[in-house]
Design a protein around this motif. Structure first.
Motif, mmCIF file in Angstrom:
data_model
loop_
_atom_site.group_PDB
_atom_site.id
_atom_site.type_symbol
_atom_site.label_atom_id
_atom_site.label_comp_id
_atom_site.label_asym_id
_atom_site.label_seq_id
_atom_site.Cartn_x
_atom_site.Cartn_y
_atom_site.Cartn_z
ATOM 1 N N ARG A 3 -3.444 -11.236 2.038
ATOM 2 C CA ARG A 3 -3.595 -11.103 0.579
ATOM 3 C C ARG A 3 -2.428 -11.747 -0.148
ATOM 4 N NH1 ARG A 3 -6.211 -5.083 -0.652
ATOM 5 N NH2 ARG A 3 -7.929 -5.314 0.830
ATOM 6 N N VAL A 23 0.867 -1.181 0.000
ATOM 7 C CA VAL A 23 0.000 0.000 0.000
ATOM 8 C C VAL A 23 0.896 1.221 0.000
ATOM 9 C CG1 VAL A 23 -1.623 1.388 1.347
ATOM 10 C CG2 VAL A 23 -2.006 -1.061 1.078
ATOM 11 N N GLU A 24 0.628 2.092 -0.957
ATOM 12 C CA GLU A 24 1.387 3.337 -1.052
ATOM 13 C C GLU A 24 0.388 4.472 -1.189
ATOM 14 O OE1 GLU A 24 3.819 2.680 -4.522
ATOM 15 O OE2 GLU A 24 2.099 2.257 -5.779
ATOM 16 N N ARG A 25 0.813 5.648 -0.756
ATOM 17 C CA ARG A 25 -0.107 6.780 -0.821
ATOM 18 C C ARG A 25 -0.276 7.250 -2.255
ATOM 19 N NH1 ARG A 25 2.942 10.806 3.010
ATOM 20 N NH2 ARG A 25 4.612 9.943 1.731
ATOM 21 N N TRP A 84 -8.766 4.584 6.628
ATOM 22 C CA TRP A 84 -8.946 3.412 7.492
ATOM 23 C C TRP A 84 -9.305 3.847 8.921
ATOM 24 C CZ3 TRP A 84 -6.167 1.522 11.780
ATOM 25 C CH2 TRP A 84 -6.524 0.228 12.174
ATOM 26 N N GLU A 113 -3.538 -7.454 7.003
ATOM 27 C CA GLU A 113 -4.323 -7.519 5.762
ATOM 28 C C GLU A 113 -3.463 -7.934 4.566
ATOM 29 O OE1 GLU A 113 -7.604 -7.036 5.372
ATOM 30 O OE2 GLU A 113 -7.522 -7.251 3.186
ATOM 31 N N LEU A 114 -2.282 -7.322 4.458
ATOM 32 C CA LEU A 114 -1.455 -7.597 3.279
ATOM 33 C C LEU A 114 -0.809 -8.980 3.360
ATOM 34 C CD1 LEU A 114 0.147 -4.084 2.638
ATOM 35 C CD2 LEU A 114 -1.990 -5.056 1.766
ATOM 36 N N TYR A 168 -2.521 1.702 11.887
ATOM 37 C CA TYR A 168 -2.885 1.380 10.508
ATOM 38 C C TYR A 168 -1.860 0.440 9.883
ATOM 39 C CZ TYR A 168 -3.619 1.953 5.491
ATOM 40 O OH TYR A 168 -3.830 1.723 4.157
ATOM 41 N N ASP A 174 -10.912 0.558 -1.082
ATOM 42 C CA ASP A 174 -10.578 -0.812 -0.691
ATOM 43 C C ASP A 174 -10.904 -0.972 0.791
ATOM 44 O OD1 ASP A 174 -9.250 -3.108 0.237
ATOM 45 O OD2 ASP A 174 -7.701 -2.940 -1.313
ATOM 46 N N HIS A 224 -2.352 -2.938 11.098
ATOM 47 C CA HIS A 224 -3.494 -3.529 10.390
ATOM 48 C C HIS A 224 -3.066 -3.994 8.998
ATOM 49 C CE1 HIS A 224 -7.307 -3.956 8.323
ATOM 50 N NE2 HIS A 224 -6.872 -3.088 7.428
ATOM 51 N N LEU A 225 -2.263 -3.157 8.322
ATOM 52 C CA LEU A 225 -1.837 -3.534 6.971
ATOM 53 C C LEU A 225 -0.967 -4.787 6.992
ATOM 54 C CD1 LEU A 225 -0.906 -0.292 4.994
ATOM 55 C CD2 LEU A 225 -2.973 -1.690 4.822
ATOM 56 N N PRO A 256 -4.632 6.521 2.642
ATOM 57 C CA PRO A 256 -5.165 5.226 3.069
ATOM 58 C C PRO A 256 -5.266 5.125 4.592
ATOM 59 C CG PRO A 256 -3.558 4.915 1.319
ATOM 60 C CD PRO A 256 -3.535 6.380 1.665
ATOM 61 N N GLY A 316 -10.233 -3.174 2.859
ATOM 62 C CA GLY A 316 -9.172 -3.760 3.667
ATOM 63 C C GLY A 316 -8.021 -2.816 3.924
ATOM 64 N N THR A 317 -7.825 -1.839 3.033
ATOM 65 C CA THR A 317 -6.660 -0.960 3.162
ATOM 66 C C THR A 317 -7.020 0.513 3.245
ATOM 67 O OG1 THR A 317 -6.389 -0.676 0.775
ATOM 68 C CG2 THR A 317 -5.291 -2.567 1.770
ATOM 69 N N GLY A 318 -8.254 0.870 2.947
ATOM 70 C CA GLY A 318 -8.627 2.276 2.949
ATOM 71 C C GLY A 318 -8.141 3.047 1.746
ATOM 72 N N LYS A 319 -7.566 2.367 0.803
ATOM 73 C CA LYS A 319 -6.997 3.043 -0.370
ATOM 74 C C LYS A 319 -8.128 3.514 -1.293
ATOM 75 C CE LYS A 319 -3.601 3.522 -3.624
ATOM 76 N NZ LYS A 319 -2.476 4.430 -3.512
#
Lengths: 310, 800
Positions: A295, A187-189, B789, A291-292, A284, B659, A287-288, B785, B661-664
């Protein structure tokens, strides 16, 4: 235009020559490969060296991807683009394809190298996470010869590595095992940004006679698929990219399932050490990690399963 | 009258019809682009003068500290260094402080204290840029650290350190209090309303971040006493006058040249200390001196935008008639009040927060404070704070829709101003010129396929997928401005235009405004071409040089077309009036018998008898008698004073996927329907809208200048200050309605900032809409993100 402090420039024409220069110039010198991390730091004057030793002429010697039955060897000067375009490598380790697509931008990928990525030792660096996930080993050469250091010992903290001031990283080795699948989730901004958090997963399947375990894979004729081994590597949630051994222990020998991925995700969240920064809060990122991890495992198992079937 | 046009989405029309060569308004390729796409632009850093020296600025590492000593001896000893100057040395020449555009003062170089991280402390002039930068590290400054004020909410605490102790008798960090609207009437409406919704929201500090940073080359000729200053300025004439006032140089001996500008967005409106340092350095060394800031300097020390903490309240009937809006705003202006806005408008044009709606009452109160952060305010395509105002009202309307449980489109439709209400005076006194807001909204809904989107959303929610649809129906106020109301430091906000028709019928038009990418060289040629029937290719547009152009206030606040565009049309009409008299002589008929047929005058009833504008031009300059009393030549000049602002409007619809799951957030679609009145070059308008939408998506999702508690700027590079890329924006779908401005000579309204102003609330409204299953009513930008979230968890905090 941001301008670096004055420095001298040397151009190495051989690995031994580069090491010789390092021995002569000591810690006032720095090797420059792709330069896409080092040069911005020098322009910001966050890094200042008296000498830069340019090793781009060593691409002929150290720019390669070779295969044996047991392992893949990638030369330290192999550029991101060469990795991303190696169909043979991506077939063995599809995680490289995932990661290379989200590393910086094409300009950086044209120039940046795997060796430079690992030696930068940025905790959010994607190829470091891939190497961590795949259990790579790093070949470090000095005038006294070579030594091989596993990824777990290569990074010694943020921006610190096991490479001594008179040594250089020359090669990265990846063990090959059958029925493998791997994947990378980040996940990247914004496209090209460093990871807020990222997870890599690598799995190796084996099959057992049907009924020997609780759950059967109906499509895998006559056998249950189990995880012979699994590894998860995380980026940007600690001082370095890190592999989580407890996940491997929890997954080994188990049949892949959503419940199992959830357990792995939980372990990832428990075993990481994120900090709050402008990219995101510690909660966060934790959490990632969860989640990641789920995935990445889900996709890695899918890929391994596809491979087994084909 | 409003005409709803055929669908013109970006994809459909981007490359259609661009090969047309309209004689006047219409879609045509930009005249300036060949030099830009071939790398032949000439930007500030391309200016190279013989013997030129280079200047670098030493900046404060601390946000708030007293300077106890500065030792420059080592820097002076550097073999390539020619000059080292400190604040104390400038003070001897009475140049250590300069006025800001808001009647405050700002330090050119700090003398007593540093008041923000990145503040200018000393400068070095050397033979090359590298040496100048190296020598900065040889300057030894000792500081006594002071407690900084970083959170504007605590700037007025009784124990807060006083930042501006340079100001006489200043005992706090208060800059101004400002109010607009009727407080008591608004209170009454709120007290009687069925529904009142309140919402706190922050609009974080963002930065214009133009691709080209700021810089100057000062070249003082000590023989003839003339200063030529090349600088990255959006307002060359205003700058020249201010230099004359500040530096005491005679105005006619100052020439300001603004070469090609790599983006302005308001960042290049103020005069920065670096410009003054370059001038001082050239005066002292008798050499041309270049100062070109680097990216970090640009992000950490030049004019920012926004930084508003807003408390919004909206009152309505239970069936959704909006009655009143009330707000209190805390504005962070940084260490010096460097806001660029007309002086009578300390809060800029925030007073248009009534938006596009028919209200019974409105009231706003604003408090502005000093903090230990970079000065500025207003910059970044905001139309003088309308960006903040539009964000407030468009978010409040969505919060109301949330509480009433109604569709945000239907709520808006019920409250939008109707065409017959124009001209409409808002409860805060702004006179909207024209608009058909419902037609604009309907066009956006049609392009979006709104009902189908809502059905898709409902189906996705069933499956646990998060999709959001956000609306923004905004009104802009641009074209500052009428001289009775608007001036900047005493300079009326009018603009001149000079037009010369050469003997062969080609033309040169000279503008007071300055392009930074808006396409003036094309648009203004088209305006003149439309009025005179001369092909735009035959019209040279000259701008950005005070020696070659008439006086005017420059390009910002979307004012070029509303003000200078009007001047260009009027000066062309002046020429046409004279041409008619010449034509009457050439055709030997009375002027009353001539009909104008774009490019020629024809004799009424005898269409074969005609002269072209080119023939008239030759006659004007040629031999033979002209009608009695007429001077030769075909030149004219005007200075245009607008009678009102123009009020473009738009209806924007943003579609996002989140998303879970990620808030993206992924912006899947963006539909922008703009009404900017008469459209001069639709392709340029679309380009402006595309850029503004990218800006808006960037601000909504990722951009923010942030600070730690010590006042260290955490956004000093483009690795840390994120700008959107092509990958973060969808293929934009643009459309338009056309409601001409009744008071503008050609009916045009400004459009440069519409998309920047109107799009952030559409994106945020869309994300909040996507998060409806989580019961989220508001979350502040930037919607990274992580923040999305956290909103889903109910833990998100304001970013400032």
């Amino acid at each position: 235009m941001q301008v670096p402090a004055p420095f001298e420039y040397e151009r190495a024409t051989s690995v031994d020559g580069a090491i010789g220069l390092l021995e002569r110039l000591g810690d006032t010198a720095k090797l420059v490969a792709g330069g896409h991390s080092l040069l911005p730091m020098m322009k910001l004057r966050l890094a200042n060296f008296e000498y830069l030793i340019d090793i781009n002429d060593l691409h002929g010697d150290l720019g390669y991807i070779t295969f044996t039955a047991e392992e893949v060897r990638i030369g330290a000067m192999t550029r991101h683009r060469e990795i991303a375009e190696s169909a043979e490598l991506l077939a063995v380790f599809p995680i490289f394809a995932d990661a290379e697509q989200v590393i910086a931008d094409p300009v950086v990928r044209n120039r940046g190298t795997i060796g430079g990525s690992l030696c930068q030792a940025d905790p959010a660096e994607d190829l470091s996470a891939v190497c961590t996930t795949l259990g790579a080993s790093c070949v470090i050469r000095g005038s006294g010869g070579e030594r091989v250091v596993p990824m777990a010992e290569f990074h010694r903290g943020p921006y610190e590595t096991a490479v001594g001031t008179t040594e250089m990283l020359t090669e990265v080795r990846f063990p090959i095992r059958p029925y493998a699948g791997s994947a990378y989730e980040k996940v990247e901004r914004r496209a090209g940004d460093w990871a807020v958090a990222a997870a890599g997963a690598a799995v190796w399947l084996s099959s057992e006679p049907r009924g020997s375990r609780g759950r059967t894979d109906s499509e895998n004729d006559g056998h249950d698929v189990v995880l012979a081994d699994a590894r998860v590597g995380l980026a940007a949630v600690g001082p370095n990219t890190v592999e989580i051994p407890s996940i491997s222990a929890a997954l080994r020998g188990q049949t892949p399932s959503e419940e199992l991925y959830a357990r792995a995700g939980e372990l990832a969240a428990q075993n990481c050490h994120p900090v709050t920064d402008p990219r995101g809060s510690a909660d966060y990122k934790r959490h990632l990690a969860d989640e990641l991890t789920r995935r990445a495992l889900r996709r890695a198992v899918q890929r391994a399963t596809d491979q087994v079937r084909s | 009258m409003t005409t709803v046009a055929e669908p013109q989405t970006a994809r459909e029309t981007a490359f259609v019809d661009n090969d047309l060569h309209p004689v006047g308004h219409g879609r045509m390729l930009r005249k300036e682009d060949p030099r830009f796409v071939r790398g032949r632009g000439h930007y500030l850093d391309d200016v190279q003068l013989p013997g030129m020296l280079h200047l670098a600025i030493l900046r404060s590492p601390l946000a708030h500290a007293r300077i106890t000593s500065i030792d420059i001896t080592a820097a002076q000893a550097h073999p390539k260094v020619k000059l080292v100057v400190t604040g104390a040395m400038l003070a001897e020449k009475n140049l250590a402080w300069m006025p800001t555009l808001s009647n405050d003062v700002q330090a050119v170089l700090a003398t007593d204290k540093v008041r923000f991280q990145g503040q200018e402390v000393a400068f070095v002039v050397a033979e090359d840029r590298y040496a100048a930068r190296d020598a900065l590290e040889l300057i030894d400054v000792t500081y006594e650290e002071l407690r900084p004020v970083i959170d504007a909410r605590h700037a007025l605490d009784p124990d807060a350190p006083v930042i501006r102790d340079d100001l006489k008798d200043k005992k706090d960090n208060h800059i101004f209090d400002w109010e607009t609207g009727d407080k008591d009437a608004t209170e009454k409406v709120f007290a009687a309303a069925d529904v009142v919704v309140t919402q706190d929201m922050a609009y974080p500090r963002v930065h214009p971040a133009p691709m080209e940073t700021c810089g100057a080359v000062a070249d003082f000729d000590s023989v003839n006493g003339k200063l030529t200053l090349y600088s990255t300025t959006q307002a060359p004439h205003a700058h020249r006058t201010l230099y004359a006032i500040v530096a005491g140089l005679p105005e006619h001996k100052i020439r300001v040249i603004s070469p090609d500008i790599g983006g302005g967005f308001g960042n290049k409106v103020p005069i920065y200390p670096g410009y003054v340092c370059a001038i001082v350095a050239s005066l002292l060394t008798d050499k041309p001196v270049k100062w070109m800031e680097d990216r970090s300097e640009n992000l950490t020390s030049t004019s920012f935008a926004r930084d508003y903490v807003m408390h919004g309240e909206i009152a309505a009937t239970k069936d959704g008639k909006i009655l009143a809006i009330r707000t209190h705003v805390l504005a962070d202006h940084g260490a010096f009040n460097g806001q660029a806005a007309p002086v009578k408008y300390p809060a800029g044009f925030f007073g248009v927060f009534c938006g596009s709606y028919d209200l019974e009452a409105a009231y706003a109160h604003q408090t502005a404070v000093y903090t230990n952060k970079a000065p500025g305010g207003v910059a970044y395509a905001c139309s003088f704070r309308i960006t903040e105002a539009v964000y407030l009202v468009e978010r409040m309307v969505d919060c109301l829709a949330f509480e009433l449980g109604v569709d945000p489109v239907e709520l808006r439709r019920k409250n939008l101003l109707r065409p017959e209400q124009f001209p409409y005076t808002t409860k805060t006194g702004w006179v909207y010129d024209s608009g058909d807001y419902v037609a604009t909204l309907d066009e956006a809904l049609r392009i979006a396929g709104y009902d189908e989107l809502r059905r898709e959303q409902a189906a996705k929610r069933e499956r646990g997928e998060l999709m959001g649809i956000g609306i923004s129906t905004f009104t802009e106020a641009v074209g500052a401005g009428p001289r009775k109301d608007m001036d900047i430091l005493g300079l009326g906000m009018n603009d001149g235009c000079e037009l010369r028709i050469h003997p062969t019928g080609k033309a040169t038009v000279r503008l007071s405004v300055q392009t930074q990418g808006q396409g003036h060289e094309t648009t203004f040629a088209q305006i003149v071409g439309e009025e005179l029937g001369i092909p735009p290719a035959d019209i040279e547009v000259v701008h950005g040089d005070t020696d070659q152009t008439p006086f005017g206030l420059g390009t910002y606040g979307s004012r070029s077309t509303p003000v200078s565009g009007a001047a260009a049309a009027l000066v062309a009409r002046k020429i046409r009036d004279k041409a008619r008299i010449i034509a009457s002589g050439m055709l030997e008929v009375s002027v009353a018998d001539l009909e104008w047929d774009k490019g020629s005058f024809r004799v009424a009833g005898d269409p074969g008898k005609a002269v072209t504008i080119q023939e008239i031009a030759m006659r004007a300059h040629g031999a033979g008698d002209l009608p009695e009393g007429l001077e030769g030549g075909l030149d004219a000049e005007v200075c245009y004073n607008p009678s009102n602002l123009t009020y473009p409007n738009g209806a924007y619809i943003c579609v996002v996927d989140v998303d879970p799951g990620t808030g993206k957030v992924t912006v899947r679609r963006f539909i922008a329907v703009d009404d900017c009145g008469t459209r001069i070059n639709p392709m340029i308008i679309e380009g402006q809208v595309h850029g503004g939408l990218a800006d808006g998506i960037g601000m909504a999702l990722m951009e923010m200048i942030s600070f730690d508690e010590d006042g260290n700027c955490l956004s000093g590079s483009l690795m840390d200050y994120l700008l959107p890329t092509a990958l973060e924006v969808p293929a934009f779908e643009t459309g338009f309605t056309v409601t001409p401005s009744p008071h503008h000579p050609i009916g045009a309204k400004g459009v440069g900032e519409s998309a920047t102003v109107g799009s952030p609330p559409a994106v945020v409204n869309a994300v909040i809409d996507a998060l409806r299953p989580y019961g989220v009513r508001h979350a502040d930008m930037p919607l990274t993100p992580s923040r999305v979230w956290e909103a889903m968890q109910g833990t998100v905090q304001p970013p400032i």
